[in-house]
Design a protein around this motif. Structure first.
Motif, PDB file in Angstrom:
ATOM      1  N   GLY B 267     -37.465  61.417  62.473  1.00 35.53           N
ATOM      2  CA  GLY B 267     -38.213  62.334  63.330  1.00 35.53           C
ATOM      3  C   GLY B 267     -38.684  63.546  62.541  1.00 35.53           C
ATOM      4  N   GLY B 324     -35.963  62.619  71.521  1.00 34.92           N
ATOM      5  CA  GLY B 324     -36.753  61.408  71.737  1.00 34.92           C
ATOM      6  C   GLY B 324     -38.160  61.734  72.181  1.00 34.92           C
ATOM      7  N   LEU B 325     -38.250  62.677  73.109  1.00 32.88           N
ATOM      8  CA  LEU B 325     -39.553  63.023  73.669  1.00 32.88           C
ATOM      9  C   LEU B 325     -40.449  63.631  72.594  1.00 32.88           C
ATOM     10  CD1 LEU B 325     -40.743  62.774  76.470  1.00 32.88           C
ATOM     11  CD2 LEU B 325     -40.234  65.174  76.833  1.00 32.88           C
ATOM     12  N   ILE B 327     -40.422  63.100  69.391  1.00 31.57           N
ATOM     13  CA  ILE B 327     -40.912  62.066  68.476  1.00 31.57           C
ATOM     14  C   ILE B 327     -42.066  61.304  69.124  1.00 31.57           C
ATOM     15  CG2 ILE B 327     -40.296  59.918  67.316  1.00 31.57           C
ATOM     16  CD1 ILE B 327     -37.479  61.040  66.975  1.00 31.57           C
ATOM     17  N   VAL B 328     -41.871  60.913  70.397  1.00 29.67           N
ATOM     18  CA  VAL B 328     -42.908  60.129  71.083  1.00 29.67           C
ATOM     19  C   VAL B 328     -44.192  60.947  71.211  1.00 29.67           C
ATOM     20  CG1 VAL B 328     -43.529  59.045  73.253  1.00 29.67           C
ATOM     21  CG2 VAL B 328     -41.257  58.718  72.323  1.00 29.67           C
TER      22      VAL B 328
END
Lengths: 297, 356
Positions: B267, B324-325, B327-328
């Motif tokens: 990331g 996570g968010l 990275i997305v």
């Protein structure tokens, strides 16, 4: 004692193996038709199982209503995920696609944990718990049912890809996207359908596992165990996925047996599949049934 | 690499050598020097909390630079970087505890040990690429994690290992202030090495392998050698970063080096910018500050709405979800990373008062 334990472990391995096979099949379905490696496959199981659990316990719906509702939800979820997150990434390098699914997997897992907590919740009883006698061995009925369900899913997949229009369209897309598009196949729809089917079938597997072991975050470990299975079988072979799943399921349980009886190293159960994965990648990188790609410049 | 459109007027290059210097313009050199000097004054002004964050950015940044050389420059995907990071931490503690090697020497030695391990795990990389390599390194992460919890002689098993403090000429460099200078020294050295590496023959070979490996091979680049070498170099960085981490915390345990940390490393370089040395530092800073930022945001919400118990209990998960968010969202909206955004800002201000 040794042999009956061994037999029990083999049966367990085969049953768990078929479940691995089903999840691996979903994974291969997405990889084959959209070229995306889905690291969030385990989270599909997790989300499906928790949705069904929530509908059954909190909403007090009967199982035969909750289950189709879970299916509908997972279908919408799969399509939405493909449209919102994966579609902008078409044509991006492999690392981006991998990282996006990993990011999703972290995100969903954290969200699920914050909503439902980290403790395993038992599913309300749907089938009798009394174990059934098979060849003198005690087998839980939910396991037997999961075996039946998995076999039905496999047959349904075979029929779908051989005879249905959508299945043929998917195979054509997997073969060559541009040619498929020029033949009038909506590649967008094919991608969305692949994700929807994969999400739905994974949720089914999640519910089945949840019934036996209780619903918890540990379900997402299935998504990790899928990798040895698909690598053994070959990344783009559906038959390979099933066989790979069976091999990994058996191997896990045999590793546990060998560990408990002779080696006493502990934890071999979880690590053995990954050793196999590395070995297979070294000697036969395309797996047992995968297509070898030949590169031309 | 700074794109050519950003070079100010009057900067002409007449030789290839001048075009591949570490700093393309004198201005960037002075800014960089000023940045290091500014960082050197940080312990005098900053609180220990902020200093601790800077130290984290330092050792994670070193490891992330290694990953960026591997992933961003050579195009090899590794999902097992945290395992190498952890190996470095254990190796340094082991050298110090078992063999009595002084810590300052143990850190680079741990880097070399990790390099050897990386070369070993890099052998599959000679045959595999893309997806298959990602999955192979994913497996190596689990195998190494298992090794950490099992090898009592090396890691102390499940109870972990103690890592002694750094001492220099008999004085112990303990405390955040002293440790900050140690980390700063390693960051400067490792980043200079990294930038220099990318200017050499080997660095250019890495980029060639990434861009088109078949053409690279046709041009006489030994693919297997450079793929494995890239793994080795990246492991060296991971090892040094990990060793610093271990001696900073004073205690190393196997639970710290899970797949989540590997993903965080990836990331960092994605958010910062793949293949960019400056981007690595930016991405690391973003990733380290993200949980702090999330916590601040949550407490701001609580300040407005009053205390929500559910929000407090879910804080750990919100932090995880934010990773996570981030990275997305970065992959969808800014796939070239922060360094690209930074270049856009610079080129916007380049002609500032008279842009037309």
């Amino acid at each position: 004692m040794g042999t009956s334990l061994l037999l029990q472990l083999v049966i367990n391995g085969l049953i768990v193996g078929t479940l691995y096979g089903v999840v691996a099949m979903c994974f291969v379905l997405i990889y084959k038709s959209t070229q995306v490696v889905n690291f969030a496959q385990g989270e599909f199981l997790l989300i499906g199982a928790w949705t069904c659990w929530w509908l059954v316990t909190s909403m007090a719906l009967p199982f035969y209503v909750a289950f189709p509702l879970t299916f509908v939800f997972m279908m919408v979820f799969g399509i939405a995920l493909q449209m919102i997150v994966l579609r902008p990434l078409i044509g991006e390098p492999v690392i981006s696609v991998i990282m996006v699914t990993i990011g999703l997997s972290i995100f969903f897992q954290a969200v699920i944990k914050s909503i439902f907590g980290v403790w395993a919740q038992p599913f309300p009883e749907i089938f009798p718990v009394k174990s059934v006698d098979v060849f003198g061995l005690a087998v839980q009925p939910a396991y037997l049912m999961s075996l039946v369900v998995s076999l039905v899913i496999m047959v349904a997949f075979a029929w779908f890809f051989k005879y249905s229009r959508m299945g043929l369209a998917m195979r054509a897309t997997a073969f060559n996207q541009q040619v498929a598009q020029s033949l009038g196949i909506s590649v967008k729809n094919v991608f969305a359908t692949a994700w929807a089917i994969s999400a739905m079938v994974s949720a089914l597997a999640g519910v089945v596992v949840g019934m036996v072991n209780g619903v918890s975050s540990a379900l997402s470990f299935f998504g990790i165990k899928v990798f040895p299975a698909v690598i053994v079988g070959g990344l783009d072979s559906i038959v390979g996925a099933i066989i790979g799943g069976l091999i990994i399921g058996l191997l896990e349980n045999l590793a546990e047996y060998a560990d408990g009886q002779y080696l006493h190293v502990g934890n071999l159960y979880t690590v053995a599949p990954f050793y196999v994965l590395v070995i297979i990648l070294m000697i036969k990188p395309y797996g047992l049934f995968g297509t070898k790609t030949i590169e031309r410049v | 690499m700074i794109s050519s459109s950003l070079i100010p007027c009057g900067q002409f290059k007449t030789t290839y050598g001048a075009d591949t210097t570490i700093f393309l313009t004198p201005a960037s050199r002075y800014w960089c020097l000023a940045g290091v000097l500014l960082a050197a004054t940080a312990p005098l002004v900053l609180s220990n909390y902020l200093l601790a964050l800077l130290i984290q950015i330092g050792f994670f940044g070193i490891a992330a630079l290694g990953l960026n050389i591997l992933v961003g420059c050579t195009g090899q995907i590794s999902l097992g970087h945290a395992a190498f990071f952890g190996f470095g931490a254990f190796a340094s503690a082991w050298l110090n505890n078992t063999w009595g090697v002084p810590v300052l020497l143990a850190i680079p030695l741990a880097g070399i040990m990790t390099t050897l391990l990386g070369l070993l795990f890099g052998i599959p990389a000679g045959r595999l690429k893309g997806l298959y390599l990602a999955i192979a390194t994913f497996a190596s992460q689990f195998i190494l994690e298992d090794f950490f919890s099992r090898a009592n002689w090396f890691t102390g098993g499940s109870s972990g290992a103690m890592a002694g403090p750094i001492s220099l000429f008999g004085t112990e460099l303990s405390g955040d202030k002293a440790f900050f200078y140690v980390v700063l020294f390693f960051v400067v050295v490792m980043f200079l090495l990294g930038t220099n590496l990318l200017r050499t023959r080997d660095g250019r070979a890495f980029v060639a392998v990434r861009d088109h490996y078949l053409s690279a091979e046709v041009m006489g680049i030994n693919l297997t050698k450079y793929r494995i070498l890239s793994f080795g170099i990246s492991s060296f960085y991971a090892g040094v970063g990990g060793a610093l981490y271990g001696h900073y915390l004073g205690y190393v345990s196997a639970e710290g080096f899970t797949i989540l940390l590997s993903i965080q490393f990836l990331g960092m370089i994605i958010i910062g910018g793949m293949g960019s040395v400056m981007g690595t530092l930016m991405g690391t800073a973003f990733m380290v500050l993200l949980p702090e930022g999330t916590e601040a945001a949550v407490s701001a919400i609580k300040h407005v709405t009053g205390d929500i118990p559910a929000l407090t209990s879910a804080l750990a998960y919100i932090k995880e979800a934010a990773i996570g968010l981030a990275i997305v969202l970065f992959l969808i909206f800014e796939p070239d990373g922060l360094v690209h955004r930074w270049r856009l800002i610079k080129s916007y201000w380049k002609l500032y008062p008279f842009s037309y």
